[in-house]
Design a protein around this motif. Structure first.
Motif, PDB file in Angstrom:
ATOM      1  N   PRO A 136      63.579  42.504  22.659  1.00  7.36           N
ATOM      2  CA  PRO A 136      62.489  41.553  22.911  1.00  7.36           C
ATOM      3  C   PRO A 136      62.839  40.070  23.719  1.00  7.36           C
ATOM      4  O   PRO A 136      64.081  39.699  23.294  1.00  7.36           O
ATOM      5  CB  PRO A 136      61.961  41.438  21.628  1.00  7.36           C
ATOM      6  N   THR A 137      62.098  39.558  24.303  1.00  4.52           N
ATOM      7  CA  THR A 137      62.349  37.990  24.751  1.00  4.52           C
ATOM      8  C   THR A 137      61.313  37.457  24.409  1.00  4.52           C
ATOM      9  O   THR A 137      59.984  37.812  24.346  1.00  4.52           O
ATOM     10  CB  THR A 137      62.620  38.281  26.395  1.00  4.52           C
ATOM     11  N   GLU A 138      61.560  36.012  24.483  1.00  7.68           N
ATOM     12  CA  GLU A 138      60.242  35.056  24.437  1.00  7.68           C
ATOM     13  C   GLU A 138      59.090  35.118  25.193  1.00  7.68           C
ATOM     14  O   GLU A 138      57.985  35.129  24.996  1.00  7.68           O
ATOM     15  CB  GLU A 138      60.683  33.594  24.121  1.00  7.68           C
ATOM     16  N   ASN A 139      59.544  35.384  26.711  1.00  9.83           N
ATOM     17  CA  ASN A 139      58.831  35.604  27.706  1.00  9.83           C
ATOM     18  C   ASN A 139      57.982  36.937  27.658  1.00  9.83           C
ATOM     19  O   ASN A 139      56.780  36.731  28.179  1.00  9.83           O
ATOM     20  CB  ASN A 139      59.286  35.246  28.916  1.00  9.83           C
ATOM     21  N   LEU A 140      58.514  37.928  27.415  1.00 14.53           N
ATOM     22  CA  LEU A 140      58.118  39.110  27.788  1.00 14.53           C
ATOM     23  C   LEU A 140      57.643  40.119  26.697  1.00 14.53           C
ATOM     24  O   LEU A 140      57.150  41.452  26.787  1.00 14.53           O
ATOM     25  CB  LEU A 140      59.065  40.071  28.623  1.00 14.53           C
ATOM     26  N   GLY A 141      58.267  39.584  25.340  1.00 10.42           N
ATOM     27  CA  GLY A 141      57.589  40.312  24.315  1.00 10.42           C
ATOM     28  C   GLY A 141      58.570  41.684  24.022  1.00 10.42           C
ATOM     29  O   GLY A 141      59.814  41.393  24.425  1.00 10.42           O
ATOM     30  N   GLY A 142      58.441  42.643  23.376  1.00 10.64           N
ATOM     31  CA  GLY A 142      59.151  43.676  23.059  1.00 10.64           C
ATOM     32  C   GLY A 142      59.726  44.579  24.082  1.00 10.64           C
ATOM     33  O   GLY A 142      58.816  44.599  25.255  1.00 10.64           O
ATOM     34  N   ALA A 163      63.451  47.225  29.956  1.00  8.60           N
ATOM     35  CA  ALA A 163      62.444  47.324  30.600  1.00  8.60           C
ATOM     36  C   ALA A 163      61.422  46.525  29.580  1.00  8.60           C
ATOM     37  O   ALA A 163      61.696  46.555  28.329  1.00  8.60           O
ATOM     38  CB  ALA A 163      61.612  48.828  30.632  1.00  8.60           C
ATOM     39  N   TRP A 164      60.233  45.977  29.990  1.00  9.09           N
ATOM     40  CA  TRP A 164      59.154  45.265  29.364  1.00  9.09           C
ATOM     41  C   TRP A 164      57.582  45.950  29.788  1.00  9.09           C
ATOM     42  O   TRP A 164      57.680  46.242  30.894  1.00  9.09           O
ATOM     43  CB  TRP A 164      59.201  43.934  28.926  1.00  9.09           C
ATOM     44  N   ARG A 165      56.774  45.282  29.070  1.00  5.89           N
ATOM     45  CA  ARG A 165      55.335  45.469  29.802  1.00  5.89           C
ATOM     46  C   ARG A 165      54.564  44.374  29.366  1.00  5.89           C
ATOM     47  O   ARG A 165      54.400  43.944  28.302  1.00  5.89           O
ATOM     48  CB  ARG A 165      54.871  46.717  29.586  1.00  5.89           C
ATOM     49  N   SER A 166      53.834  43.890  30.362  1.00  2.00           N
ATOM     50  CA  SER A 166      52.677  42.834  30.078  1.00  2.00           C
ATOM     51  C   SER A 166      51.379  43.261  30.358  1.00  2.00           C
ATOM     52  O   SER A 166      51.082  43.992  31.223  1.00  2.00           O
ATOM     53  CB  SER A 166      52.969  41.563  31.283  1.00  2.00           C
ATOM     54  N   GLU A 167      50.765  43.404  29.021  1.00  2.00           N
ATOM     55  CA  GLU A 167      49.270  43.921  28.982  1.00  2.00           C
ATOM     56  C   GLU A 167      48.491  42.945  29.744  1.00  2.00           C
ATOM     57  O   GLU A 167      47.504  43.360  30.480  1.00  2.00           O
ATOM     58  CB  GLU A 167      48.862  44.219  27.617  1.00  2.00           C
ATOM     59  N   GLU A 168      48.657  41.814  29.843  1.00  2.89           N
ATOM     60  CA  GLU A 168      47.743  40.871  30.541  1.00  2.89           C
ATOM     61  C   GLU A 168      47.680  40.931  31.905  1.00  2.89           C
ATOM     62  O   GLU A 168      46.475  40.829  32.459  1.00  2.89           O
ATOM     63  CB  GLU A 168      48.344  39.096  30.101  1.00  2.89           C
ATOM     64  N   PHE A 169      48.907  41.265  32.522  1.00  2.25           N
ATOM     65  CA  PHE A 169      48.705  41.594  33.941  1.00  2.25           C
ATOM     66  C   PHE A 169      49.038  42.884  34.484  1.00  2.25           C
ATOM     67  O   PHE A 169      49.464  43.246  35.543  1.00  2.25           O
ATOM     68  CB  PHE A 169      50.089  40.605  34.501  1.00  2.25           C
ATOM     69  N   GLU A 170      48.903  43.650  33.499  1.00  2.00           N
ATOM     70  CA  GLU A 170      49.120  45.139  33.682  1.00  2.00           C
ATOM     71  C   GLU A 170      50.296  45.326  34.542  1.00  2.00           C
ATOM     72  O   GLU A 170      50.247  46.118  35.607  1.00  2.00           O
ATOM     73  CB  GLU A 170      47.761  45.551  34.316  1.00  2.00           C
ATOM     74  N   THR A 171      51.377  45.054  34.026  1.00  2.00           N
ATOM     75  CA  THR A 171      52.669  44.764  34.874  1.00  2.00           C
ATOM     76  C   THR A 171      53.813  45.431  34.012  1.00  2.00           C
ATOM     77  O   THR A 171      54.002  44.868  32.803  1.00  2.00           O
ATOM     78  CB  THR A 171      52.812  43.620  35.534  1.00  2.00           C
TER      79      THR A 171
END
Length: 205
Positions: A136-142, A163-171
């Protein structure tokens, strides 16, 4: 995910990444160059800068050799790899530079399944089961960090993926590298971990 687009081939439409990297040992390897700059000029300028900043003795031959390596890495990154952005790790210009790539993909299907896929947690053709750890990172989460070993034309090669995933930006974001020099990759891992912590997902302009 059979009914979903392959997340490795669909570039994100809403998100992009910003990476705050340490310029003392990371060389930017952009997909395109400013007017008046081409691959060879870029490679030569950064090769010269790396040697100048090292404090080591060098000559034209050393600069030319490093520039050729940079140019080859740039061509490979964007012609043969699933890569949107890249950096080159160079703490010592006498050592082989390490290409580190980023993929910025459209979120698709189950979140954890996509993260595992992009990080390489379930990779096939490896010498032993991948070593999978939470990252996990502070910027990207789990997220996940995955180390695995495979044979490339008979040579044992180490692969490191995140790998990470941002649900806010669908990325979905992927960070990855591979190296046949296992000690070289091990020595760079702390810097790559820190680089991963500096990634942010931003709105795509």
């Amino acid at each position: 995910m059979s009914d979903q687009p392959d997340p490795r081939t669909q570039t994100s439409q809403k998100g992009w990444i910003s990476v705050d990297f340490d310029k003392t040992f990371w060389v930017p390897c952009p997909p395109s160059f400013a007017p008046g700059v081409d691959r060879e000029r870029w490679a030569s300028a950064y090769a010269r800068a790396c040697w100048e900043n090292s404090g080591l003795k060098y000559g034209k031959r050393q600069v030319t050799a490093l520039a050729k390596t940079f140019a080859h890495m740039h061509e490979s990154a964007y012609a043969t790899l699933p890569c949107h952005l890249a950096l080159i790790h160079v703490r010592d210009p006498r050592a082989v530079p390490l290409l580190v790539c980023f993929g910025v993909w459209q979120a698709a299907g189950d979140r954890q399944e996509q993260i595992r896929l992009l990080a390489g947690a379930d990779a096939s053709g490896v010498m032993e089961p991948p070593i999978v750890t939470d990252f996990p990172t502070e910027n990207l989460g789990g997220g996940l960090k995955v180390l695995c070993y495979f044979r490339d034309k008979g040579t044992v090669t180490a692969s490191l993926g995140y790998a990470w995933r941002s649900e806010e930006f669908e990325t979905a974001v992927r960070l990855f590298t591979a190296c046949p020099d296992l000690g070289r990759l091990e020595g760079a891992t702390e810097d790559i971990d820190e680089l991963a912590r500096r990634i942010q997902v931003i709105p795509r302009g």
